[in-house]
Write an enzyme that holds these catalytic residues in place. Structure first.
Site, mmCIF file in Angstrom:
data_model
loop_
_atom_site.group_PDB
_atom_site.id
_atom_site.type_symbol
_atom_site.label_atom_id
_atom_site.label_comp_id
_atom_site.label_asym_id
_atom_site.label_seq_id
_atom_site.Cartn_x
_atom_site.Cartn_y
_atom_site.Cartn_z
ATOM 1 N N CYS A 77 6.816 -68.521 -47.765
ATOM 2 C CA CYS A 77 5.666 -68.139 -48.577
ATOM 3 C C CYS A 77 5.998 -66.915 -49.427
ATOM 4 O O CYS A 77 6.886 -66.144 -49.109
ATOM 5 C CB CYS A 77 4.472 -67.853 -47.683
ATOM 6 S SG CYS A 77 4.086 -69.189 -46.531
ATOM 7 N N ARG A 91 8.370 -69.907 -54.021
ATOM 8 C CA ARG A 91 8.497 -69.816 -52.572
ATOM 9 C C ARG A 91 7.455 -70.657 -51.833
ATOM 10 O O ARG A 91 7.498 -70.765 -50.604
ATOM 11 C CB ARG A 91 8.366 -68.352 -52.128
ATOM 12 C CG ARG A 91 9.426 -67.438 -52.681
ATOM 13 C CD ARG A 91 9.243 -66.020 -52.175
ATOM 14 N NE ARG A 91 9.597 -65.929 -50.764
ATOM 15 C CZ ARG A 91 10.795 -65.595 -50.300
ATOM 16 N NH1 ARG A 91 11.781 -65.350 -51.152
ATOM 17 N NH2 ARG A 91 11.018 -65.511 -49.004
ATOM 18 N N TRP A 114 3.554 -72.010 -48.495
ATOM 19 C CA TRP A 114 4.238 -73.255 -48.128
ATOM 20 C C TRP A 114 3.754 -73.570 -46.718
ATOM 21 O O TRP A 114 4.016 -72.832 -45.780
ATOM 22 C CB TRP A 114 5.753 -73.067 -48.162
ATOM 23 C CG TRP A 114 6.533 -74.331 -47.961
ATOM 24 C CD1 TRP A 114 6.861 -75.266 -48.903
ATOM 25 C CD2 TRP A 114 7.116 -74.794 -46.728
ATOM 26 N NE1 TRP A 114 7.588 -76.277 -48.345
ATOM 27 C CE2 TRP A 114 7.761 -76.022 -47.005
ATOM 28 C CE3 TRP A 114 7.144 -74.299 -45.434
ATOM 29 C CZ2 TRP A 114 8.437 -76.746 -46.033
ATOM 30 C CZ3 TRP A 114 7.815 -75.025 -44.455
ATOM 31 C CH2 TRP A 114 8.447 -76.228 -44.761
ATOM 32 N N ASN A 134 4.071 -64.665 -43.724
ATOM 33 C CA ASN A 134 5.157 -65.623 -43.925
ATOM 34 C C ASN A 134 5.867 -65.777 -42.587
ATOM 35 O O ASN A 134 6.185 -64.788 -41.938
ATOM 36 C CB ASN A 134 6.143 -65.112 -44.982
ATOM 37 C CG ASN A 134 7.325 -66.047 -45.180
ATOM 38 O OD1 ASN A 134 7.220 -67.245 -44.958
ATOM 39 N ND2 ASN A 134 8.458 -65.504 -45.597
ATOM 40 N N GLY A 135 6.118 -67.023 -42.158
ATOM 41 C CA GLY A 135 6.810 -67.252 -40.902
ATOM 42 C C GLY A 135 5.960 -68.060 -39.937
ATOM 43 O O GLY A 135 4.977 -68.695 -40.323
ATOM 44 N N GLU A 178 26.102 -83.425 -53.243
ATOM 45 C CA GLU A 178 25.253 -82.515 -53.996
ATOM 46 C C GLU A 178 24.497 -83.250 -55.094
ATOM 47 O O GLU A 178 23.313 -82.985 -55.340
ATOM 48 C CB GLU A 178 26.109 -81.387 -54.588
ATOM 49 C CG GLU A 178 25.375 -80.409 -55.497
ATOM 50 C CD GLU A 178 24.299 -79.598 -54.795
ATOM 51 O OE1 GLU A 178 23.533 -78.902 -55.506
ATOM 52 O OE2 GLU A 178 24.181 -79.651 -53.548
ATOM 53 N N LYS A 198 20.378 -83.395 -55.343
ATOM 54 C CA LYS A 198 19.611 -82.988 -56.518
ATOM 55 C C LYS A 198 18.642 -84.089 -56.948
ATOM 56 O O LYS A 198 17.503 -83.821 -57.340
ATOM 57 C CB LYS A 198 20.552 -82.644 -57.676
ATOM 58 C CG LYS A 198 21.257 -81.322 -57.518
ATOM 59 C CD LYS A 198 20.285 -80.166 -57.671
ATOM 60 C CE LYS A 198 20.871 -78.864 -57.175
ATOM 61 N NZ LYS A 198 20.893 -78.749 -55.700
ATOM 62 N N GLU A 220 15.728 -84.184 -54.440
ATOM 63 C CA GLU A 220 14.851 -83.033 -54.596
ATOM 64 C C GLU A 220 13.955 -83.153 -55.823
ATOM 65 O O GLU A 220 12.766 -82.817 -55.770
ATOM 66 C CB GLU A 220 15.685 -81.751 -54.736
ATOM 67 C CG GLU A 220 16.393 -81.301 -53.478
ATOM 68 C CD GLU A 220 17.270 -80.086 -53.725
ATOM 69 O OE1 GLU A 220 17.280 -79.193 -52.865
ATOM 70 O OE2 GLU A 220 17.925 -80.019 -54.786
ATOM 71 N N HIS A 261 33.310 -99.708 -45.290
ATOM 72 C CA HIS A 261 32.922 -99.689 -43.884
ATOM 73 C C HIS A 261 31.406 -99.768 -43.694
ATOM 74 O O HIS A 261 30.900 -99.343 -42.658
ATOM 75 C CB HIS A 261 33.474 -98.429 -43.209
ATOM 76 C CG HIS A 261 34.965 -98.372 -43.186
ATOM 77 N ND1 HIS A 261 35.737 -99.241 -42.441
ATOM 78 C CD2 HIS A 261 35.829 -97.557 -43.843
ATOM 79 C CE1 HIS A 261 37.015 -98.956 -42.633
ATOM 80 N NE2 HIS A 261 37.099 -97.934 -43.479
ATOM 81 N N LYS A 286 11.881 -72.434 -52.135
ATOM 82 C CA LYS A 286 13.203 -71.911 -52.475
ATOM 83 C C LYS A 286 13.930 -71.335 -51.271
ATOM 84 O O LYS A 286 15.111 -71.590 -51.068
ATOM 85 C CB LYS A 286 13.041 -70.829 -53.560
ATOM 86 C CG LYS A 286 14.363 -70.246 -54.056
ATOM 87 C CD LYS A 286 15.165 -71.276 -54.808
ATOM 88 C CE LYS A 286 16.435 -70.718 -55.383
ATOM 89 N NZ LYS A 286 17.277 -71.762 -55.977
#
Length: 615
Positions: A2, A27, A75, A101-102, A484, A488, A491, A507, A610
């Site tokens: 947050c 955030r 968040w 936050n947490g 990566e 992306k 996301e 395989h 983030k």
């Protein structure tokens, strides 16, 4: 994860807090809220959804003007993103307001205690218990900072707390344990925030808060103690970027700006790391050369994009130093009982320096006697402070949730570290190191060249807007690049995307290949690993024979891939180990454009934040 802002001073607290929250919305953007102290009373407003919803609420129902206040952008963890669960949380009397936050792990028994004493809690959050506990503690102590210390001693878990009380209208109090909080000091004013970006427009003088500390902000100064009330040592520092660095600068999205900033970020991360003779100098490492020289194993811990940087680091470290290197997801590391000792070097990679999984991994490593070296972009953050040494990247502020320039600068840092270890251990000659460093110095220009040729990639992305799946293949260091690229796309475009080691195609994953399925293939240079190049060309033929739409990233002059590429993306000729620095860039642009054409939020993708500051 947050975003938190606190302010006391001569300006309108509401204006300062809202401006700070705008800079911190990356955030978390599930809800937002503010509380302001004015005329001996508390006024608060909060709304689910993005910050703009709160701003509309404040237009229709303005708050009084005050000079102290707090704000929060959330968040969601405990409780869904609703008005009731949004922060700030107040006590029943409406005299205390808290943002958090947490995660408070023992909130359930605390909530039960409060209910027994007649408190009414209205939300599903763990945070609300703190406002009620603070109200109780304040009634006996008469001092908000002391009340905060008393409450923090009862809390378990990870938390940043910032609070105000109507009976102390010129005070803002904060506390931290395993969660970020930084102090800004101005002339006759002070700030608290999750990130310096929140107050950089007002001051560039900052103070680090250490673990288990409480800070009291007044107009005329800042006081920091530990949870028991003892004075705490603090470290002041100067923020070396300004407010303009955190603005969009004419770009539609922060991500576009940050992609464009990559050449400068790469050059800045190299700056000052090479002496006049061409030897490497990493002065900030803080770990003695003899300790690094005697390391018999390297373990990299990281999450998400930083984990992919770690996978690439493994290739460089083992090739240039001949030290065995393991790469671990930080979230899994301590739970599998890893084998570590005093000759193990653990490298913790984190853009924010606050990634909770990585922080807990490094603490476990240090408890086992290992030395920990942080690679981080944020000066003064927790992970560098708790590590034995640090190698800072110089990407500048990265606001978009999807990491771009932080990833490239992390690669520069791991290459420098691998070369430095090779220099110390004598596994690389001086002229060999100088040659690689010279190649690294050219990378910024190579990235710039790639960025100049991205319009066909954007056109390709727009043509794939209706697709549901994209696969990515790579070999050697191209495999982490494939991972990566897939990340992306997940996301940003909310598409099913998977990255595979190309040799594993036969395989199992080849069963996914169907007519017109887009498959992105990262081709290694034919100059350095010709056998790998030949094998991946065979992979391209295999998938094309089954109807796939092949999107091939290959270096200039590589004509062997041309007959098998439906779409060919050229990158500059680059040494094999350094190729991810250029091959990643088209995948960033590709994902950003696909997200845009699909109407998604590029800078703030759904369900993400983030900095992940909870486990």
């Amino acid at each position: 994860m947050c975003g938190i802002v606190g302010y006391v001073g001569g300006q309108s607290a509401l204006d300062v807090v809202i401006a700070g929250l705008k800079r911190l919305e990356y955030r978390g953007y599930d809800s937002a809220g503010v509380a302001v102290l004015a005329d001996g009373s508390m006024a608060a407003a909060k709304k689910a959804g993005k910050l703009v919803n709160l701003e509309k609420e404040l237009v229709s129902r303005p708050l009084p003007t005050g000079n102290a206040g707090i704000g929060h952008t959330r968040w969601a963890t405990h409780g869904g993103p609703t008005d009731a669960n949004a922060h700030p949380h107040l006590d029943n009397a409406g005299r205390v307001a808290v943002v958090h936050n947490g995660i408070i792990e023992n909130f359930a028994p605390l909530r039960a205690e409060l209910a027994e004493r007649g408190h009414t809690l209205e939300s599903e959050t763990d945070t609300e218990v703190v406002s009620h506990l603070l109200a109780e503690s304040f009634s006996s102590s008469g001092d908000l900072a002391e009340a905060m210390r008393l409450v923090c001693r009862r809390l378990e878990g990870a938390f940043t707390l910032v609070a105000v009380h109507a009976d102390q209208p010129d005070v803002v109090v904060g506390a931290r344990r395993n969660s970020p909080l930084v102090v800004g000091v101005g002339q006759g004013e002070a700030f608290l925030a999750s990130d310096v970006a929140a107050f950089i427009a007002h001051t560039r003088s900052a103070i680090e808060l250490g673990q288990d500390q409480v800070v009291e902000l007044r107009r005329d100064g800042v006081t920091v103690t530990d949870f028991d009330g003892a004075p705490a040592d603090v470290r002041a520092y100067h923020v070396d970027w300004d407010a303009s660095a955190a603005e969009k600068g004419g770009y539609d999205y922060f991500m576009l700006k940050e992609i464009a900033e990559q050449p400068k970020a790469v050059a800045d991360t190299l700056l000052g790391r090479i002496d006049a003779s061409g030897a490497l100098r990493l002065d900030e490492l803080r770990i003695a050369d003899e300790v690094l020289r005697e390391a018999h194993k390297v373990v990299v811990v990281a999450c998400g994009t930083a984990f992919h940087a770690g996978l690439i680091a493994k290739y460089a470290i083992e090739h240039w130093t001949r030290i065995p290197c393991e790469v671990e997801l930080a979230s899994e590391f301590r739970y599998r009982d890893p084998i570590l000792d005093h000759r193990t070097l653990v490298i913790a990679i984190s853009q924010s320096g606050e990634t909770m999984d990585t922080l807990m991994a490094l603490r476990h490593a240090r408890a086992q006697g290992a030395r920990v070296l942080a690679i981080c972009n944020t000066n003064g953050s927790t992970i560098p402070r708790e590590s034995d040494g640090v190698l800072y990247t110089h990407a500048g502020p990265e606001v978009a949730v999807a990491s771009t320039k932080a990833f490239l600068t992390q690669l520069v840092a791991v290459y420098l570290l691998a070369l430095y270890l090779g220099q110390l251990r004598g596994t690389k000659w001086g002229d060999e190191i100088r040659a690689v460093v010279k190649d690294l110095a050219r990378i910024a220009d190579d990235v710039d060249r790639v960025l100049e040729t991205m319009e066909p990639v954007r056109e390709l992305a727009r043509s794939l807007a209706d697709k549901n799946t994209v696969l990515f293949l790579g070999r050697h260091v191209g495999y982490p690049v494939a991972l990566e690229g897939a990340l992306k796309l997940k996301e940003l475009a909310y598409m099913h995307a998977e990255g595979f080691a190309a040799g594993e195609l036969k395989h199992g994953p080849i069963a996914l290949i169907e007519e017109d399925l887009p498959v992105v293939v990262v081709v290694p240079s034919p100059r350095g690993r010709s056998v790998l190049h030949d094998k991946i060309v065979s992979n391209i033929q295999e998938i094309r024979a089954r109807g796939a739409r092949t999107i091939v990233i290959a270096e200039e002059g590589d004509e062997a891939v041309t007959p098998y590429a439906d779409h060919l993306i050229r990158i500059p000729v680059t040494p094999v180990l350094l190729q991810p620095m250029v091959s990643t860039v088209p995948l960033q642009v590709f994902a950003c454009e696909l997200a845009t054409v699909r109407g998604n939020e590029v800078d703030q993708p759904r369900n993400l934040a983030k900095s992940v500051t909870v486990e």
